[in-house]
Design a protein around this motif. Structure first.
Motif, PDB file in Angstrom:
ATOM      1  N   GLY A   1     -12.615  22.141  17.940  1.00  0.00           N
ATOM      2  CA  GLY A   1     -11.447  21.782  17.956  1.00  0.00           C
ATOM      3  C   GLY A   1     -11.333  19.867  18.186  1.00  0.00           C
ATOM      4  N   LEU A   2     -12.732  20.337  19.808  1.00  0.00           N
ATOM      5  CA  LEU A   2     -12.763  18.744  20.719  1.00  0.00           C
ATOM      6  C   LEU A   2     -12.931  17.610  19.687  1.00  0.00           C
ATOM      7  CD1 LEU A   2     -14.335  20.182  23.644  1.00  0.00           C
ATOM      8  CD2 LEU A   2     -12.180  19.355  23.075  1.00  0.00           C
TER       9      LEU A   2
ATOM     10  N   ILE B   1      -3.453  12.842  23.916  1.00  0.00           N
ATOM     11  CA  ILE B   1      -3.759  13.597  22.683  1.00  0.00           C
ATOM     12  C   ILE B   1      -4.913  13.950  22.296  1.00  0.00           C
ATOM     13  CG2 ILE B   1      -2.813  12.052  20.328  1.00  0.00           C
ATOM     14  CD1 ILE B   1      -2.163  10.329  21.486  1.00  0.00           C
ATOM     15  N   PHE B   2      -5.863  13.467  23.314  1.00  0.00           N
ATOM     16  CA  PHE B   2      -7.723  14.104  21.981  1.00  0.00           C
ATOM     17  C   PHE B   2      -7.230  15.617  22.581  1.00  0.00           C
ATOM     18  CE2 PHE B   2      -9.044   9.900  24.822  1.00  0.00           C
ATOM     19  CZ  PHE B   2      -7.990   9.066  24.057  1.00  0.00           C
ATOM     20  N   PHE B   3      -6.599  16.179  23.729  1.00  0.00           N
ATOM     21  CA  PHE B   3      -6.814  17.757  23.100  1.00  0.00           C
ATOM     22  C   PHE B   3      -6.165  18.599  22.594  1.00  0.00           C
ATOM     23  CE2 PHE B   3      -8.516  15.787  27.169  1.00  0.00           C
ATOM     24  CZ  PHE B   3     -10.108  16.351  27.283  1.00  0.00           C
ATOM     25  N   MET B   4      -5.075  17.431  22.029  1.00  0.00           N
ATOM     26  CA  MET B   4      -3.578  18.202  21.215  1.00  0.00           C
ATOM     27  C   MET B   4      -4.140  19.171  19.564  1.00  0.00           C
ATOM     28  SD  MET B   4      -0.437  15.957  20.588  1.00  0.00           S
ATOM     29  CE  MET B   4      -0.657  15.585  18.202  1.00  0.00           C
ATOM     30  N   PRO B   5      -5.085  18.709  19.065  1.00  0.00           N
ATOM     31  CA  PRO B   5      -5.520  19.389  17.757  1.00  0.00           C
ATOM     32  C   PRO B   5      -6.199  20.579  18.745  1.00  0.00           C
ATOM     33  CG  PRO B   5      -5.877  16.900  17.399  1.00  0.00           C
ATOM     34  CD  PRO B   5      -5.982  17.271  19.077  1.00  0.00           C
TER      35      PRO B   5
ATOM     36  N   ASP C   1      -8.908  20.178   9.934  1.00  0.00           N
ATOM     37  CA  ASP C   1      -7.805  19.419  10.789  1.00  0.00           C
ATOM     38  C   ASP C   1      -9.163  18.397  10.584  1.00  0.00           C
ATOM     39  OD1 ASP C   1      -5.941  21.149  11.625  1.00  0.00           O
ATOM     40  OD2 ASP C   1      -6.908  21.400  13.935  1.00  0.00           O
TER      41      ASP C   1
ATOM     42  N   ILE D   1      -9.629  11.822  17.292  1.00  0.00           N
ATOM     43  CA  ILE D   1      -8.361  10.501  17.116  1.00  0.00           C
ATOM     44  C   ILE D   1      -8.806   9.507  18.602  1.00  0.00           C
ATOM     45  CG2 ILE D   1      -5.762  10.664  18.246  1.00  0.00           C
ATOM     46  CD1 ILE D   1      -5.849  13.476  17.937  1.00  0.00           C
ATOM     47  N   SER D   2      -9.484   9.670  19.843  1.00  0.00           N
ATOM     48  CA  SER D   2      -9.833   8.686  20.427  1.00  0.00           C
ATOM     49  C   SER D   2     -10.361   7.778  19.883  1.00  0.00           C
ATOM     50  CB  SER D   2     -11.149   9.239  21.975  1.00  0.00           C
ATOM     51  OG  SER D   2     -12.390   9.682  21.175  1.00  0.00           O
TER      52      SER D   2
ATOM     53  N   VAL E   1      -2.971   8.410  27.445  1.00  0.00           N
ATOM     54  CA  VAL E   1      -3.084   8.689  26.011  1.00  0.00           C
ATOM     55  C   VAL E   1      -4.043   9.294  25.830  1.00  0.00           C
ATOM     56  CG1 VAL E   1      -4.117   7.349  23.749  1.00  0.00           C
ATOM     57  CG2 VAL E   1      -2.636   6.036  25.097  1.00  0.00           C
TER      58      VAL E   1
ATOM     59  N   GLU F   1      -8.030   4.949  19.165  1.00  0.00           N
ATOM     60  CA  GLU F   1      -7.054   4.905  20.202  1.00  0.00           C
ATOM     61  C   GLU F   1      -5.811   3.384  19.348  1.00  0.00           C
ATOM     62  OE1 GLU F   1      -9.472   5.169  23.487  1.00  0.00           O
ATOM     63  OE2 GLU F   1      -7.236   5.240  25.068  1.00  0.00           O
TER      64      GLU F   1
ATOM     65  N   SER G   1     -12.089  16.834  16.163  1.00  0.00           N
ATOM     66  CA  SER G   1     -10.347  16.680  16.345  1.00  0.00           C
ATOM     67  C   SER G   1     -10.143  15.630  17.373  1.00  0.00           C
ATOM     68  CB  SER G   1      -9.658  17.679  15.430  1.00  0.00           C
ATOM     69  OG  SER G   1     -10.209  18.512  15.537  1.00  0.00           O
ATOM     70  N   GLY G   2     -10.850  15.828  18.518  1.00  0.00           N
ATOM     71  CA  GLY G   2     -10.001  14.930  19.579  1.00  0.00           C
ATOM     72  C   GLY G   2     -10.662  13.567  19.588  1.00  0.00           C
ATOM     73  N   SER G   3     -11.914  13.656  19.699  1.00  0.00           N
ATOM     74  CA  SER G   3     -12.747  12.850  19.524  1.00  0.00           C
ATOM     75  C   SER G   3     -12.187  12.048  18.578  1.00  0.00           C
ATOM     76  CB  SER G   3     -14.492  12.630  19.735  1.00  0.00           C
ATOM     77  OG  SER G   3     -14.852  13.539  18.867  1.00  0.00           O
TER      78      SER G   3
ATOM     79  N   MET H   1       1.501  13.760  13.079  1.00  0.00           N
ATOM     80  CA  MET H   1      -0.220  14.463  13.188  1.00  0.00           C
ATOM     81  C   MET H   1      -0.128  16.119  12.830  1.00  0.00           C
ATOM     82  SD  MET H   1      -2.802  13.078  16.348  1.00  0.00           S
ATOM     83  CE  MET H   1      -3.008  14.539  17.203  1.00  0.00           C
TER      84      MET H   1
END
Lengths: 437, 437
Positions: free
Chosen positions: A279-280, B300-304, A416, A286-287, B297, A290, A282-284, A303
């Motif tokens: 899951g992290l 958001i990275f931890f949202m998924p 995801d 998104i980052s 911001v 940015e 996915s977060g990275s 999203m």
């Protein structure tokens, strides 16, 4: 008075089914278990023990001691006994086998040599066979002689003098035949049998398709080694269904209403921690986008929907594959036609949902380019999601990896990642136009 | 020559099992179906038809015409025939019943009056009964007389003169008994029976637990109405397992490898479109927290991860509940103890994952308050997610709503919404501190 009560209890117990027996045992407070066991005959304990879980079985054997245990074991069905012994340590097994009757001990050892999830592991070798040139009278005499020994089955298997399986005759056929009829005239000679190495699912499927009560187990030379009864097949089907559901939900093995919270947590946690790290990712991702996000915050609103939908279609495809693998022979043609079917499904679903969300996004945010971005992204992610839900489990299956790895949450989490990459990728491409409006 | 070939084919077909028969029929090109049917005797068609799906059955009846169909129907098992007729229009049913033998027609009509998913809907009323005061010889004679009529079962049920069920005797017991023994001396009189209104799952469970080959069906007065055989129970178990998997994946009813893409899409789409709208709710929640997001911001990275994990724990709990509902009696005590168990599981999982992510977030973003925000959010969302996955399906079940509504994707999507509200809620509370650092 105590003797009289014991007599009354005995009579009651005599009339109970093993399952009810086991229910009573489970219902008793633990401190009365030992006393209850002293009331029972070895035969009753043998019936009882076969209905219980392995850990309770072992507890009972402990309480009985080696001497009485071996008497009970002599009376148990061989297939259940072999499964039970397989749970013990090598030393313990030897100890028990040494005090059993020699013939039984040999029988058990040969059963224990087969892997648990094959026909060999399921079968019992306590069955009655007969030769084709014998008569109904001889068959009935043999049945009488072995009445207490053979499992409660409903067919008599016919073998030749090389022990090869040549026919089958049902008890019903024996009943309605004349007493001097020859077995070979009564028997059905196109017997369906399963190979001793066959997977337990294949055995269950054979029994289910042909509506059998039992199926004979043979080796390469068609020598009859044992039989598997329909109740074992029913257990296999239930176990396999539970395994599929565990796969789809990553809920961990054998968790039921009575599992302790700590045990249940420890069975679920490994998956969850793995999924947390994925899951992290996915977060990275998104980052990495940015900048795009900073410029068009509205992208974030869609999203969860895009990621969720991709996960859902993936789970749907996965469920179809997981169920299908059980009941189909998986060859190249099946796989190709399935993948193309799911591709078309993804396309139809993607077009429908994509158009719908494009309209919604356009009306809600009053931004045509945003609508297009979201719509096109959903179209593509749904196609990719459907394919991932199909191809990943098939691939794992092909590679011989335990398909349990392709659990529902894993597919969801991978989807995801795919969906976020596609969504933000497309958004970045449209960025100049998105901010331009 | 053609006659000779027909003879050879007949001989081959005679030796085949109905399942293999059906496989051949399925394998034939459609244009040969009619010709193939002309080769078969009514008895063979009756065997064949019982292995096929409803639409193929109807196609065959169409091809045979009323006259020949009715002959086939007279030879079919009553329970299968009743199921088949239930698929037809009222006019068609009447037409067929009119040309059948009067006795058969009455039998069928009484079977058709029971709901499909109950013991009454599963049972056949073609069985052989006997009175307790008759002898083994009389039983065998009766079996011979009805050999072609009764289903291939393995018990003889014993009734008294009011047709009430009083005992059961197996064919095996008959075989090893003396010919002049009285049935009442042989029979087992604590018969386990199911009520005619019992749910099909309960029937399957009874057969599985007691390892029965067949179970008798009785009404309130213990009058024997019919029997259900283990092969029907096996089919029920397989069907129920598939339904559970459909529930967990929202993959739509009866989709297998051969379903056409368009059909499969239409079965999956209703769910997906519903989930799309629910997914948009998540989006609108985020848009409510736009200000918070604008300022941090990194949230958001931890949202998924948070949304995904909450969905996963929900699915795990759901799977345990869906499987458990089948095999447990659901009373107040069970529900309370289950909910508390899952609460503890949520707490353990939440604490473990929460601490882990707090550390990761702190190290990755070098921000202690962000770490705390993410960690505390995950702790709370995992507890809520676990409870939602437990309580929602139980609640639906209690309310009598089809539990299929509580599908895996629905739980996942609802948990998405919960998790986002909690996460952004907590983040907003910490906002001054988050931006302060």
């Amino acid at each position: 008075i105590k003797e009289a009560k014991r007599g009354a209890l005995q009579q009651l117990l005599d009339e109970l089914h093993p399952y009810d027996f086991a229910q009573i045992y489970r219902g008793l407070p633990e401190k009365h278990h030992h006393k209850f066991l002293t009331f029972l005959t070895p035969g009753q304990i043998a019936d009882l023990i076969q209905e219980l879980e392995y850990d309770v079985q072992l507890e009972i054997l402990q309480q009985l001691g080696i001497e009485r245990s071996s008497k009970v074991m002599d009376l148990m069905d061989n297939d259940d006994l072999a499964d039970l012994l397989n749970e013990l340590s090598v030393d313990k097994i030897k100890e028990f086998l040494d005090v059993m009757k020699k013939e039984d001990s040999q029988n058990i050892q040969s059963l224990m040599s087969y892997p648990a999830e094959t026909a060999g592991g399921l079968m019992t070798n306590q069955f009655v066979w007969i030769h084709a040139d014998q008569t109904v009278r001889q068959a009935v005499d043999k049945l009488k002689a072995y009445a207490s020994f053979s499992e409660n089955i409903y067919y008599l298997y016919v073998i030749n003098h090389e022990k090869k399986l040549v026919g089958v005759v049902s008890y019903r056929d024996l009943l309605i035949a004349e007493i001097d009829d020859k077995i070979e005239d009564l028997m059905f000679n196109r017997v369906v049998a399963v190979h001793v190495d066959a997977d337990q699912e294949e055995v269950a499927r054979t029994i289910e398709r042909y509506d059998f009560i039992a199926v004979p187990v043979v080796n390469d030379d068609n020598v009859l080694l044992g039989i598997i009864t329909v109740d074992d097949a029913l257990d296999v089907v239930i176990r396999e269904a539970n395994e599929d559901i565990e796969k789809l939900s990553a809920s961990g093995k054998d968790i039921d209403f009575n599992t302790k919270a700590l045990t249940a947590s420890f069975r679920r946690l490994p998956w969850l921690i793995l999924l947390l790290f994925i899951g992290l990712v996915s977060g990275s991702i998104i980052s990495g986008f940015e900048e795009t996000l900073d410029q068009v915050v509205a992208l974030i609103f869609f999203m969860p929907m895009i990621a969720g939908m991709t996960g859902n279609t993936g789970t749907q495809s996965l469920a179809v594959v997981v169920r299908g693998i059980i009941s189909h022979h998986i060859d190249r043609r099946t796989v190709i036609s399935l993948v193309f079917r799911e591709l078309r499904v993804g396309l139809i679903i993607g077009l429908t949902c994509g158009l719908l969300i494009m309209l919604i996004a356009f009306v809600w945010q009053d931004n045509l380019i945003l609508g297009l971005t979201v719509g096109i992204s959903l179209l593509i992610t749904l196609i990719v999601g459907t394919l991932a839900g199909t191809v990943i489990p098939l691939l794992l299956y092909r590679l011989g990896v335990d398909p349990a790895v392709a659990s529902g949450p894993l597919i969801t989490t991978i989807n995801d990642i795919f969906s976020l990459m596609i969504y933000f990728g497309i958004a970045t491409m449209f960025l100049s136009r998105l901010t331009g409006l």
